[in-house]
Design a protein around this motif. Structure first.
Motif: not given
Length: 136
Positions: A31-36, A117-121
């Motif tokens: 829910e709080d994924v960090e997307h860079r 879950k993916i937390a950062r991509v």
């Protein structure tokens, strides 16, 4: 999460990408994924990630090939290397005009995984290479 479970999660994420299945990609992220994004905005949260996916689906048609996925032994970090085969469909503000140009671009992704879950991509590609290809 085990190394094998992380490899499967990242494979599922990219399979959804290749299928044009934004909902499938969203199912893989926290829910709080960090997307860079390479030379782009830094986004936090699934809603912002969904907006990005919607924009990408209109402006670009891409398929990722030659995928290789790596994960550390504890399964909390992963990386993927691939080649993007794409078509530029709709002009993205600040970038060259879209005219259906095709491009082939080496790229990669780096991941942090938490609670399945993916937390950062973090995505990397050479923007100058892409601009040169679509400017021809």
């Amino acid at each position: 999460m085990s190394r094998d479970a992380t490899l499967a999660l990242i494979a599922r994420y990219y399979a959804a990408f290749n299928a044009g299945d934004a909902a499938g990609m969203l199912d893989c992220v926290a829910e709080d994924v960090e997307h860079r994004v390479n030379e782009g905005a830094h986004r936090i949260g699934r809603a912002k990630f969904a907006e990005f996916c919607g924009h990408m689906g209109v402006s670009y048609r891409e398929t990722l090939k030659d995928m290789v996925i790596f994960a550390n032994d504890t399964g909390d970090r992963a990386a993927a290397e691939f080649v993007v085969h794409g078509e530029y469909l709709k002009t993205d503000p600040g970038l060259p005009e879209a005219k259906g140009q095709r491009y082939v671009l080496p790229a990669g992704g780096f991941f942090e995984v938490k609670n399945g879950k993916i937390a950062r991509v973090t995505t990397f590609y050479n923007l100058n290479d892409w601009i040169a290809q679509v400017s021809r």
